[in-house]
Design an enzyme around this catalytic site. Structure first.
Site, PDB file in Angstrom:
ATOM      1  N   LYS A 315     -15.376  -1.037  -1.388  1.00  0.00           N
ATOM      2  CA  LYS A 315     -14.414  -1.275  -2.475  1.00  0.00           C
ATOM      3  C   LYS A 315     -12.970  -1.249  -2.008  1.00  0.00           C
ATOM      4  CE  LYS A 315     -17.209  -0.554  -6.494  1.00  0.00           C
ATOM      5  NZ  LYS A 315     -17.669   0.323  -7.550  1.00  0.00           N
ATOM      6  N   ARG A 350     -24.728   3.973  -4.377  1.00  0.00           N
ATOM      7  CA  ARG A 350     -24.925   2.524  -4.511  1.00  0.00           C
ATOM      8  C   ARG A 350     -24.197   1.842  -3.354  1.00  0.00           C
ATOM      9  NH1 ARG A 350     -22.381  -1.804  -6.825  1.00  0.00           N
ATOM     10  NH2 ARG A 350     -23.701  -3.283  -7.932  1.00  0.00           N
TER      11      ARG A 350
END
Ligand code: HH2
Length: 371
Positions: A315, A350
């Site tokens: 991210k 995740r």
């Protein structure tokens, strides 16, 4: 300790949440408490009862509790009224661990492999856009050690457009059918009730909703009817609007309170409390400082009493911390975050890079003494 079911049957879901302003927890026997909340007389009682209290560099003090077997006696020995709040938070964290163990039958954390059947996901868009490519990728993720495969047919990156329901279903359905038939545990990453219903009918067991049921509230009933698991992630607005809503007084408490509301809504809709997961939503309506705050104080979310799922992989916040611009090149940053999350007690991680993550977690678990 009571079972997750019994405890959650209490209509005041998340009693522990009353303690949010005051309490955090790390591991099972450690509480982090905002200094201001720890009255002097309670501090003295804690010390007299065998707890250890250490000041940290932040605004918190760290309280070490006696071993788990004596925790009940420990709390009952404390007469201070605020002790009930500390106790609730401690029990909430244990309850989340117990729910995880019930769902997974093993120790945490486990890996959720990301399978984006999309043309435009922020790091792997277009790589698995055909059903054949996505199914092959799913098999690889499983062979590399993923416990869950999170199948998504709509990117939720900042600014992403909404995908029509039919198209989203067409993207994910053949992939879920094929992988579920091979015994994979499938999570469907969607905000839409119709997509969730189709995915559950095709064999998915978990609905992963980045809006926590706010975008299409019928998703909660759909999940409840299938007696499936539900992950409520925190965000504000939609992927198109969320970054303009990254404005918080106290990000940790605001995210925790919002997730507590989503947990209540899910349970009110009939979702089993023992099948509920919470996720702070890294990068969703959050700036770097907010992402870091919720991750540093993950214990506050743990005190709500549900297992925690966290997605940090590749991210933007990793670019902000490391300077690595290309998402696919953020593996080192992703693994550093993963090890820290393991130490913080996150239950499901995740990730895009399953093999590397599994190896990093094996080392982290060994050092943390959970191997
Ligand atoms: N992040 C993304 C998507 N779904 N679900 C949960 N529970 N937690 C997350 O942090 C999360 C999520 C975004 O990542 P990705 O799927 O790789 O990208 P895109 O949304 O562009 O497909």
């Amino acid at each position: 300790m009571s079972t997750p079911h019994q405890t959650h049957a209490d209509p005041s879901v998340g009693d522990a949440a009353q303690a949010l302003d005051a309490v955090q927890r790390e591991g099972t026997h450690i509480l982090w408490i905002r200094q201001a909340a720890l009255a002097l007389d309670l501090r003295e009682q804690l010390l007299a009862s065998g707890a250890t209290i250490a000041k940290s560099a932040s605004e918190h003090v760290r309280i070490g509790l006696p071993p788990l077997s004596c925790v009940a006696d420990f709390w009952s020995g404390l007469a201070h009224p605020d002790a009930a709040l500390l106790r609730a938070a401690s029990e909430g964290a244990q309850r989340g661990d117990a729910c995880f163990a019930q769902m997974h039958g093993g120790s945490s954390p486990v890996i959720m492999g990301i399978l984006n059947a999309t043309p435009d996901s922020f790091s792997d868009g277009g790589m698995h856009a055909s059903a054949t490519a996505a199914i092959a990728r799913g098999r690889t993720l499983l062979s590399e050690g993923a416990t869950w495969i999170d199948v998504g047919g709509e990117s939720t990156r900042p600014g992403a457009p909404e995908v029509p329901v039919d198209e989203e279903i067409a993207r994910v359905l053949p992939v879920i059918e094929a992988l579920a038939a091979e015994g994979a545990r499938i999570s469907i990453d969607t905000r839409k009730a119709q997509v969730a219903a189709a995915a559950l009918a095709a064999g998915a067991e978990l609905v992963n909703d980045v809006s926590g049921g706010l975008f299409d509230p019928a998703i909660l009933e759909v999940t409840a009817r299938a007696d499936a698991a539900f992950c409520a992630m925190h965000m504000r607005g939609t992927p198109a609007t969320m970054q303009s809503q990254a404005d918080y007084g106290d990000a940790v408490l605001e995210v925790a309170r919002a997730l507590r509301k989503r947990a209540r809504a899910a349970i009110d809709a009939g979702i089993s409390p023992a099948k509920l997961l919470l996720d702070p939503g890294i990068g969703f309506a959050k700036k770097l400082e907010h992402n870091l705050a919720v991750l540093r104080e993950l214990d506050v979310l743990a005190s709500l009493g549900f297992p925690l799922l966290v997605g940090l992989s590749r991210k933007k916040m990793l670019e902000e911390l490391t300077g690595v611009v290309t998402p696919r090149e953020r593996l080192a940053g992703s693994l550093g975050g993963l090890a820290a999350l393991a130490a913080k007690g996150a239950h499901i991680l995740r990730v895009h890079d399953v093999r590397e993550s599994r190896e990093a977690l094996a080392v982290a678990a060994a050092i943390l003494g959970r191997g």
